[in-house]
Design an enzyme around this catalytic site. Structure first.
Site, PDB file in Angstrom:
ATOM      1  N   ASP A 487      52.347  88.653  48.531  1.00 58.09           N
ATOM      2  CA  ASP A 487      51.833  88.718  47.160  1.00 58.09           C
ATOM      3  C   ASP A 487      51.970  87.407  46.415  1.00 58.09           C
ATOM      4  O   ASP A 487      51.377  87.220  45.352  1.00 58.09           O
ATOM      5  CB  ASP A 487      52.639  89.769  46.369  1.00 58.09           C
ATOM      6  CG  ASP A 487      52.046  91.156  46.467  1.00 58.09           C
ATOM      7  OD1 ASP A 487      50.824  91.263  46.547  1.00 58.09           O
ATOM      8  OD2 ASP A 487      52.825  92.123  46.463  1.00 58.09           O
TER       9      ASP A 487
HETATM   10  C1  BGC Z   1      57.470  89.593  44.268  1.00 59.17           C
HETATM   11  C2  BGC Z   1      56.762  90.266  45.378  1.00 59.17           C
HETATM   12  C3  BGC Z   1      56.072  91.473  44.864  1.00 59.17           C
HETATM   13  C4  BGC Z   1      55.223  91.170  43.653  1.00 59.17           C
HETATM   14  C5  BGC Z   1      54.657  92.452  43.107  1.00 59.17           C
HETATM   15  C6  BGC Z   1      56.538  89.329  43.130  1.00 59.17           C
HETATM   16  O1  BGC Z   1      57.227  88.765  42.088  1.00 59.17           O
HETATM   17  O2  BGC Z   1      58.073  88.410  44.715  1.00 59.17           O
HETATM   18  O3  BGC Z   1      57.688  90.601  46.397  1.00 59.17           O
HETATM   19  O4  BGC Z   1      55.257  92.017  45.856  1.00 59.17           O
HETATM   20  O5  BGC Z   1      55.960  90.511  42.688  1.00 59.17           O
HETATM   21  O6  BGC Z   1      54.099  92.374  41.867  1.00 59.17           O
HETATM   22  C1  NOJ Z   2      56.670  93.487  48.031  1.00 64.51           C
HETATM   23  C2  NOJ Z   2      55.385  94.192  47.888  1.00 64.51           C
HETATM   24  O1  NOJ Z   2      55.629  95.533  47.554  1.00 64.51           O
HETATM   25  C3  NOJ Z   2      54.566  94.107  49.143  1.00 64.51           C
HETATM   26  O2  NOJ Z   2      53.338  94.728  48.969  1.00 64.51           O
HETATM   27  C4  NOJ Z   2      54.386  92.684  49.565  1.00 64.51           C
HETATM   28  O3  NOJ Z   2      53.717  92.664  50.790  1.00 64.51           O
HETATM   29  C5  NOJ Z   2      55.724  91.977  49.673  1.00 64.51           C
HETATM   30  N1  NOJ Z   2      56.467  92.117  48.460  1.00 64.51           N
HETATM   31  C6  NOJ Z   2      55.574  90.510  49.990  1.00 64.51           C
HETATM   32  O4  NOJ Z   2      55.071  89.800  48.920  1.00 64.51           O
END
Ligand code: BGC
Ligand code: NOJ
Length: 814
Positions: A487
């Site tokens: 993400d």
């Molecule tokens: C996080 C990710 C997450 C995303 C969701 C980010 O700040 O690092 O792990 O999937 O937010 O909104």
């Molecule tokens: C957490 C999110 O829930 C997931 O969808 C994503 O793949 C990982 N973070 C990595 O960014």
């Protein structure tokens, strides 16, 4: 250092000191009514949706941590001393403290002043309520006069609104108290037809429903004035902050034990029967009263608890294994499966690290969660798949998240995460392999929940796959869109404004930045949809998918290979990410894990090379970090990934979710030792001894362990709600132990450590129990199987055609 121990026989983790490094939580409820409960009874409850139907209030990020809960106070009415058996909120010193977190329940208690008190909290199956069974024993030589107080603070339903809209909310709170039951009915007068209630099995010596009356002015939960005074005030809340508090007086002979049952619940009335008498403003309680009466009865409560216990016994019984490694056994047989239920239910919404307000159910996340859940309750997996697919957009793309209460795609986050659609194929394929229920593909499912747009689920899979074909970049690799699995790799975002969301800001055309990770995912999902098509007799369609897969592999080989490992991506300038040519972020885990998992480069040595590079550059004693070198500064063209300080989260943290991809890749290369070694590095049970470093619960996976660039290397964060649960379960069960569901049967292909003499397992699969015994006779992973004594060709055990319900499988590894 440990803060408790595993009681595997009872499937419990027993915490033996209340001041764990962080609140160590458990989940109550596994259907529609849920609660979070910490080891000191903190937490909150909600119905279906942690944001929109919050029953009780919680204060995130407060000090002391973990504020708001299901609190019990005991008061010695002679000495006037009072304390909390769960330690919080009074934090008075207690003896013999324990918190037993079990499967859907927690028992918390201690001894103080010669009085032992334990509360068992759980949610009965099929009900929208939670039961607290408080047991108090007098260990003194003399009689004891004790007041027991039970307390909750109501939330005004929408947790976001509750925490912000005070100008209105301080005026709306309403309650009723009838026959000793406290009913919370804020907004019931207008558009809500639901209310909460808090009941007590014993005649009470008083109640309170107004927070200030209970606490007293300027006091906290640690020192409620009414508890200190030994008498609740029978306050009725008008506006301000409604609570529920009951007081029960106990006279205990020496050695005597008494029990009080409290029930906190949620109830809905039909719109035309909200009030009684009709036309009044009084809640119609006719349908809720029998439910309350039932569970206030300790015998009924015990019976409900037993049903919950049996439910979990049967769910966990679907797969049980006995290996030489206790950490593997414990996680697979108990906790990892249990965590998969939590991630299935919550997605990433409500935990100690997720407020329940910000995120609904993720499209990508919930599809992946199925990998670890589908074997337990396939009917619910089916429902989830159809719900997810109903939010899919006609383009084949997906809303990134949807709200569980409304089941509608979340417009605030929108879509454009170009990996999302492929996870639907992965999820549906896992469902088909588990159940053999091909009828799901013919279910009519709308697009974007639009009535009239229904198409068979299979059509959704076709569009998912096609989505990428019309979004290929300059190298024939998939365009990344807003982001892919990561993400935080926001290549079309270029955000220079503080506070701007990396998830929703896109200010580039998006026609250049490509993802090698999505290429790997496409190869996997292409193989899956091809197998599904073939099974449906659509030979030429299947061939078409495989041709696209081959083309994609070609693109990866040509433009996604960096010489020693797979590249990660191309950015908006067409520059490489995850290459030896980069100054930072030279090598990433995701593309190397996923490409090898999907089988790319197995034949020509690329997979072996890539995983060797992962071992050299990314593996640490606490797990495999996401990339190296960590980004030391913010890069406009990379996005959120470089916003994290080195070693945290996506910037070179040990992102546990993706470690299993490497494990699976290693099994595909036949490296059982390496796969299991990686498995053990992040296995929370195996990390129990370093609890003071790890800090999160030793019974569930955390999303992230700080990487080697971080000052807190080895410290876990974001426990519970993470794709780590499903992926580790899937990696250990289906690839290392190798008991793998396939479209036509159960495949047995273990790739286990060399020094394991074998293992045994029981698997219930499509209604048949398979007793499996694997014996090692050589060092490799070649398997010879006998089924009920008869040798079979290959490694897939087909379902019996003669109605046998028990099948014995022996496997010799050599
Ligand atoms: C996080 C990710 C997450 C995303 C969701 C980010 O700040 O690092 O792990 O999937 O937010 O909104
Ligand atoms: C957490 C999110 O829930 C997931 O969808 C994503 O793949 C990982 N973070 C990595 O960014």
């Amino acid at each position: 250092m440990k803060f408790g121990y595993f009681d595997d026989l009872n499937r419990e983790y027993v915490i033996t000191q209340p001041d764990t490094p962080l609140p160590w939580i458990n989940y109550l409820g596994c259907e529609a009514y849920f609660g979070i409960i910490s080891n000191t009874a903190g937490g909150y409850s909600f119905y279906r949706d942690a944001r929109l139907r919050r029953l009780t209030r919680y204060r995130y990020n407060n000090v002391p941590l973990d504020c708001g809960g299901r609190y019990i106070y005991l008061r010695d009415d002679e000495s006037k001393q009072f304390w909390s058996p769960s330690w919080q909120p009074t934090r008075t010193e207690v003896k013999d403290y324990s918190c037993r977190h079990g499967m859907g329940y927690s028992v918390i208690g201690s001894v103080s002043n010669g009085i032992a008190a334990h509360t068992r909290y759980f949610v009965p199956m099929g009900e929208n309520l939670e039961i607290w069974q408080l047991t108090v024993t007098n260990h003194r030589a003399a009689k004891a006069s004790i007041s027991a107080f039970a307390n909750i603070e109501f939330c005004l339903w929408d947790a976001q609104d509750d925490g912000t809209n005070f100008q209105r909310n301080f005026n709306t709170g309403e309650v009723e108290v009838e026959d000793g039951v406290i009913y919370h009915k804020t907004e019931y007068r207008e558009r809500r037809n639901h209310f909460a209630y808090f009941a007590c099995s014993r005649p009470t010596a008083g109640f309170d429903t107004q927070r200030e009356s209970f606490l007293g002015r300027n006091r906290g939960w640690d020192k409620p004035a009414a508890v200190e005074a030994g008498q609740l005030t029978n306050s009725i809340a008008h506006g301000w902050s409604p609570i529920g508090a009951h007081q029960v007086k106990l006279e205990l002979e020496p050695g005597e034990t008494q029990q009080i049952v409290f029930v906190l619940g949620y109830h809905e009335n039909s719109v035309d029967q909200k009030f009684d008498p009709a036309g009044s403003q009084i809640i119609n309680k006719s349908t809720v009263k029998p439910v309350i009466a039932k569970y206030l009865d300790a015998v009924e409560a015990d019976a409900a608890f037993e049903r919950l216990r049996l439910y979990w016994e049967s769910l966990l019984g679907i797969f049980q294994v006995n290996t030489p490694d206790i950490h593997t056994n414990r996680m697979v047989n108990i906790w990892n499966a249990y965590q998969c239920m939590a991630t299935f239910n919550m997605s990433r919404s409500a935990s100690f690290f997720e407020s329940g307000i910000g995120r609904g159910l993720g499209f990508r996340d919930s599809n992946q969660d199925l990998l670890g859940f589908v074997h337990m309750v396939p009917t619910r997996a089916r429902e989830r798949i159809l719900d997810l697919a109903s939010t899919q957009l006609p383009t084949g793309g997906a809303y990134h998240q949807y709200q569980p209460l409304t089941k509608r795609g979340n417009n605030d986050i929108g879509g454009g995460f170009n990996d999302d659609p492929h996870w639907l194929i992965v999820g549906v394929s896992a469902y088909l392999k588990e159940t053999g229920d091909w009828s799901i593909l013919d279910e009519p499912v709308p697009y974007d929940n639009e009535p009239g747009s229904e198409k068979p689920l299979y059509d959704h899979l076709q569009r998912s796959f096609a989505y990428t074909l019309s979004r290929l970049g300059p190298h024939g690799l998939p365009l990344i869109g807003r982001a892919d699995w990561n993400d935080c790799l926001n290549l079309n975002c270029f955000s220079d404004t503080p506070g701007q969301s990396f998830q929703t800001t896109t200010n580039k055309e998006g026609n250049v930045a490509e993802s090698v990770f999505i290429a790997g995912l496409f190869v996997l999902s292409g193989q899956e949809i091809a197998a599904i098509a073939k099974h449906r007799g659509l030979e030429s369609e299947a061939t078409g998918y495989l041709a696209e897969v081959a083309k994609m592999e070609e693109a990866v080989n040509q433009y996604g290979w960096d010489g020693e490992w797979f590249l990660r991506a191309y950015d908006d300038f067409g520059a490489k990410i995850g290459s030896k040519e980069c100054d930072e972020g030279k090598i990433f885990i995701e593309s190397n894990g996923f490409c090898t998992l999907a089988g790319i480069g197995l034949e020509d040595g690329k997979a072996a090379k890539a995983l060797a590079a992962v071992g050299t550059h990314l593996a640490t004693k606490h797990g495999i970090v996401l990339q190296q070198p960590a980004y030391s500064k913010y890069y406009l063209n990379l996005g959120e990934i470089s916003s994290y300080p080195p070693g945290y989260k996506e910037n070179a943290g040990i992102f546990c979710h993706v470690n299993p991809w490497v494990m699976i890749g290693e099994t595909r290369l036949g490296h059982g030792d390496q796969a299991h070694d990686y498995y053990s590095r992040i296995n929370p049970s195996a990390r129990e001894e370093i609890g003071d470093l790890h800090r999160c619960e030793p019974y569930v996976y955390a999303q992230m362990i700080a990487g080697k660039d971080a000052p807190t290397f080895g410290e876990a964060k974001n426990s519970w709600l993470t794709g780590t649960a499903a992926w580790n379960y899937y990696a250990i069960v289906q690839w290392i132990l190798g008991i793998r569901t396939a479209l036509d049967g159960l495949q047995i292909a273990p790739v286990i450590p060399k020094n394991w003499p074998g293992f045994t397992a029981t698997r219930t699969f499509r209604g048949v129990v398979y007793k499996i015994a694997i014996e090692r006779r050589g060092e490799g992973s070649h398997i010879a199987l006998t089924v009920d004594g008869a040798p079979i060709e290959g490694n897939v055990v087909l379902p019996p055609t003669d109605g046998r319900k028990l099948v014995t499988v022996k496997g010799i590894l050599s």
